[in-house]
Design a protein around this motif. Sequence first.
Motif, PDB file in Angstrom:
ATOM      1  N   ALA A  13     -23.290  18.587 -21.054  1.00  0.00           N
ATOM      2  CA  ALA A  13     -24.298  19.089 -22.016  1.00  0.00           C
ATOM      3  C   ALA A  13     -23.836  20.413 -22.623  1.00  0.00           C
ATOM      4  O   ALA A  13     -23.997  20.655 -23.820  1.00  0.00           O
ATOM      5  CB  ALA A  13     -25.642  19.270 -21.304  1.00  0.00           C
ATOM      6  N   HIS A  14     -23.198  21.274 -21.798  1.00  0.00           N
ATOM      7  CA  HIS A  14     -22.722  22.570 -22.293  1.00  0.00           C
ATOM      8  C   HIS A  14     -21.652  22.370 -23.365  1.00  0.00           C
ATOM      9  O   HIS A  14     -21.607  23.092 -24.359  1.00  0.00           O
ATOM     10  CB  HIS A  14     -22.153  23.390 -21.119  1.00  0.00           C
ATOM     11  CG  HIS A  14     -21.392  24.610 -21.561  1.00  0.00           C
ATOM     12  ND1 HIS A  14     -22.027  25.766 -21.946  1.00  0.00           N
ATOM     13  CD2 HIS A  14     -20.062  24.837 -21.686  1.00  0.00           C
ATOM     14  CE1 HIS A  14     -21.099  26.658 -22.293  1.00  0.00           C
ATOM     15  NE2 HIS A  14     -19.902  26.116 -22.143  1.00  0.00           N
ATOM     16  N   TYR A  15     -20.787  21.356 -23.148  1.00  0.00           N
ATOM     17  CA  TYR A  15     -19.741  21.114 -24.152  1.00  0.00           C
ATOM     18  C   TYR A  15     -20.327  20.551 -25.455  1.00  0.00           C
ATOM     19  O   TYR A  15     -19.789  20.785 -26.535  1.00  0.00           O
ATOM     20  CB  TYR A  15     -18.643  20.206 -23.585  1.00  0.00           C
ATOM     21  CG  TYR A  15     -17.654  21.011 -22.760  1.00  0.00           C
ATOM     22  CD1 TYR A  15     -16.750  21.869 -23.379  1.00  0.00           C
ATOM     23  CD2 TYR A  15     -17.659  20.964 -21.367  1.00  0.00           C
ATOM     24  CE1 TYR A  15     -15.863  22.633 -22.638  1.00  0.00           C
ATOM     25  CE2 TYR A  15     -16.788  21.727 -20.614  1.00  0.00           C
ATOM     26  CZ  TYR A  15     -15.880  22.565 -21.264  1.00  0.00           C
ATOM     27  OH  TYR A  15     -15.008  23.332 -20.532  1.00  0.00           O
ATOM     28  N   SER A  51     -24.742  26.654 -26.127  1.00  0.00           N
ATOM     29  CA  SER A  51     -25.782  27.621 -25.748  1.00  0.00           C
ATOM     30  C   SER A  51     -26.379  27.282 -24.372  1.00  0.00           C
ATOM     31  O   SER A  51     -27.035  28.105 -23.741  1.00  0.00           O
ATOM     32  CB  SER A  51     -26.902  27.616 -26.795  1.00  0.00           C
ATOM     33  OG  SER A  51     -27.550  26.349 -26.775  1.00  0.00           O
ATOM     34  N   LEU A  52     -26.141  26.054 -23.885  1.00  0.00           N
ATOM     35  CA  LEU A  52     -26.676  25.654 -22.574  1.00  0.00           C
ATOM     36  C   LEU A  52     -25.842  26.288 -21.445  1.00  0.00           C
ATOM     37  O   LEU A  52     -24.670  26.618 -21.657  1.00  0.00           O
ATOM     38  CB  LEU A  52     -26.652  24.118 -22.449  1.00  0.00           C
ATOM     39  CG  LEU A  52     -27.632  23.393 -23.383  1.00  0.00           C
ATOM     40  CD1 LEU A  52     -27.370  21.906 -23.373  1.00  0.00           C
ATOM     41  CD2 LEU A  52     -29.077  23.672 -22.967  1.00  0.00           C
TER      42      LEU A  52
END
Length: 1114
Positions: A948-950, A954-955
């Motif tokens: 999800a971060h990739y 911003s996560l």
Amino acid sequence: MLDFLAENNLCGQAILRIVSRGNAIIAELLRLSDFIPAVFRLKDKSDQQKYGDIICDFSYFKGPEYYEGKLEAKPELQDLDEEFRENNIEILSRFYLAFESVHKYIVDLNRYVDDLHEGVYIQQTLETVLLNEDGKQLLCEALYLYGVMLLVIDQKIEGELRERMLVSYYRYSAARSSGDSNLDDICKLLRSTGFSSQPGAKRPANYPESYFQRVPISSTLISMVIGRLRSDDIYNQVSAYPLPEHRSTALANQAAMLYVCLYFSPSLLQTQHAKMREIVDKYFPDNWVISIYMGITVNLVEAWEPYKAAKTALNYTLETANIKEQSTRYAASMESLKPQVQQLLKEGFLRQEIILDNIPKLLNCLRDCNVAIRWLMLHSAESAYDLNNKRMRQIKEQVLNDSKYNPRILFQLLLDTAQYEFILKEMFKQMLLEKQMKWESFKKEGSERMTELAEVFSGVKPLTRVEKNENLQAWFREISKQIESLNYEDSTAAGRKTVQLIQALVEVQEFHQLESNLQVCQFLSDTRKFLHQMIRTINIKEEVLITMQIVGDLSYAWQIIDSFTSIMQESIRVSPSMVTKLRATFLKLASALDLPLLRINQANSADLLSVSQFYSGELVAYVRKLKVAKLTHDISIFTEGILMMKTTLVGIIKVDPKQLLEDGIRKELVKRVGYALHKGLIFNPKAKSSELMPKLKDMAATMDGFYRSFEYIQDYVSIYGLKIWQEEVSRIINYNVEQECNSFLRAKIQDWQSVHQSTHIPIPKFPSVDESATFIGRLCREILRITDPKVTCYIDQMNTWYDLRSHHEVTNNRLFSEIQNTLGTFGLNGLDRLLCFMIVKELQNFLTMIQRTILKDKAVVDVFKAILYAVNPVQGIVGNASKVYASAVAKTQKIWGAYLEAIMKVGQMQILRQQIANELNFSCKFDSKHLAAALENLNKSLLADIEAHYQDPSLPYPKEDNTLLYDIAAHLEAAGIHNPLNKIYITTKRLPYFPIINFLFVIAQLPKLQYNKNQGMTCRKAADPVDWVPLVLGMLTLLKQFHSRYTQQFLALIGQFIRSIMEQCTSQKIPDMPSDVVGALMFLEDYVKYTKLSRKVAEAHVPSFIFDEFRTIL
């Protein structure tokens, strides 16, 4: 005049700091002497061959260019030198700092003496400092400690070793470039003296005086210090030993200082007959073995042999008659003291009133015991006599015979004396604590008795037949007031007055005929008793405790006590209650710490903790040595004794007896399991059938035996058997894995850096029996040997290896269950780690081979260029395909042998890693399903968060310093929740022609294989072995280490090969699918299967109908 040690007395504080640092330096030298890297000794041939050119002594300084040139000429030597530097620079720096501090110490002492001379300290000169009691002690200590440092260095760190370490430090450190480094001076001070501590080694000429003169010291200081030590009792010790025959013991510490300081003035030893005679008469009339510092013993017979005056003076002490007289004297005192002390130790004998009435007698007994023990321990010590020297041998024999020496009796007396001393001290401390309170209560009782008597004579109190008598009434009132007025603070006056009051009470009874009245008499006698008690109580003085402390000194036995270990262990075995007396002995030995720590404490130095920890640690290690227990029967008896001991402070380390017992059990367990694993896992590679499974089964039975006996004793001793078992077995296995992996590392993990090794429960090290360092290496290499792809064929569906020639089963996945039974999860995990290191090494060698051999071969590179030109564009079809490919393979044939071997080795190790992961995961789900589930869920959720971060930066994502991913990876690997095929083992750079090399390699292997409906791809000829699964997995692992575009290009080339050959067959109307195409399709299919990719990856390069068809055609 200001107090010499006052905080604001600069002169006193300066010398105090120097002496404090001297004690700390000696502790550091003793501590480091246990950590000399063995390689600097160059003991065995292999070390000499390997490191001979890297480790040099001071001959290096004659021509550094020659030595460095020799290294630069050979790249492998440079590499070894760099590795050696990485591994040893930390310990070398520590040694260098210790050596530097010795040099700085003497420079500072010289500067202090110069400052005194120049009048820097107002009103203080060398003479005034030596007139002051503290100043005199500190200056003598300062010179003495410097001598001790030099002797300790030479005894513990031999000259050759020092030179090699200093040269290595000089070469590896930046110190040589800094101008202010005093490396030259340190090298001059510490260059080899030629002295060796080995028994029978010859003593160098003018040793140690020439060594002591390497840094010049003021001759005035030396002669004044020696003068003071000769004439004064600088520590006022004689007051603690009033008897004249105890004088040499009283002055023993001073005698040791004088012995060391005399080497700074060798002319005294050589020519000053009168002075030496005076010294011997005062200090050595009845002893010739002395302890110079923390139990380092010296025999004057040997030490003074080369010095004429000293030797002549000592001869009077060494006359046969004198030796006989001393020996028989101590034999007699042993005889009389033993029953005396045992009587005193009888339960309930030492009561407060007995102690108060007999302080001088009890102290005398204590003195006699300690003096006898000291003389006998020192003069009978093995370490004090060089038995190659005939005269010393004779003296020793005479001492042992005349003193009827029996180590058991001596040791028993030491135990009894320590126990007696301990009880006496504890009771005396208690009495000191209650002294004032008791005194006041006796005073109150006495005064109240007198007041009551006064009231009796007033005629008011109804006491039978006592007539009123105002005179007596007034007199008793007065006595009561006098008792009341006694003052505790002014003990002398109070004591005198109390004696007068007792006298008055005796007289009043006689003059007034009060005897007839029994009750009055009782009152008077009670009061006299209370007054007597007051006198006794006022005599409880702290000086008695100080005397006990001085008399009880056991620092001389700090090292000799080691020779009594076997007697101690034996006596504990016979009578476990002995342990309580041992406690007192260790506390007595711990008082030896007062010597080095006193000055450090006075100077408020930061070294206090490290020095006290070092000596306390040494003592605790010795205490542990005694507590090794046998694994079952003795343990319950032994426990009784251990648990009778109370938790004790030994120096500054708290010793908990239960912990000691547990450590003893752990130590024995580690020793036995370590030995069993070493012995049980040695394999004979020449055996007809592999010994692996039988040996693992035997080993599992042995380990189970240990485990059961452990389970059996845990309730006897109330310890957590399973916890200890798991902790220690995991420590043994992890340590052995670490040592095995050291051979793959540049920066090796030394024993003292290892988290698994421990000084007080050491894991034993055994000499290696083959190329492996430990049993885990032997196990791993035996598994690799029997599953070698050159002689076996691995059938993936069966998880089994078969012999290529006989087609018999060699081994299967049950092997890993057997390892799990024998070595547990730690063993499998360790094996896995070792395989990782081996894969890394294999891949690194492989890349070196490509760069240095293949890409440097011009003819081969030309083939790569030609084929690259022929296959461009990859989406197209190669014309005249079979000829183009066959010609490229033929021209590069010579390079594929080594290439195939390396790829298959990596593939073989990856299969083993997969099998280990399966076994670990299986047992984890069985033995701890909650852990397995928790790890799997945490792993999935972490991966989801990272993905999800990739997608959206911003996560959240774990930060650089967050060890979460690293920690979870270790847990996942231990639980087998990982895929070894996805691991990146090495970092790589771009390599030219890499996809084309691998493509040619694969098609070069296809003709050696054939498709079999039941077994898949197998080897055509046993003489030309290729094992399919290791080949595919090895290739896959290699490509995984590089950028994914290389894999894309490689797969595209395989796809183009299939399409081109198929096209050629169709145009030439050949109905059957060529076997090379089948092989290539199988390769793609297996590649997709093992990488768990989607089939679309392969269909991008090969039409799907060919994939669907080729199985049916077969």
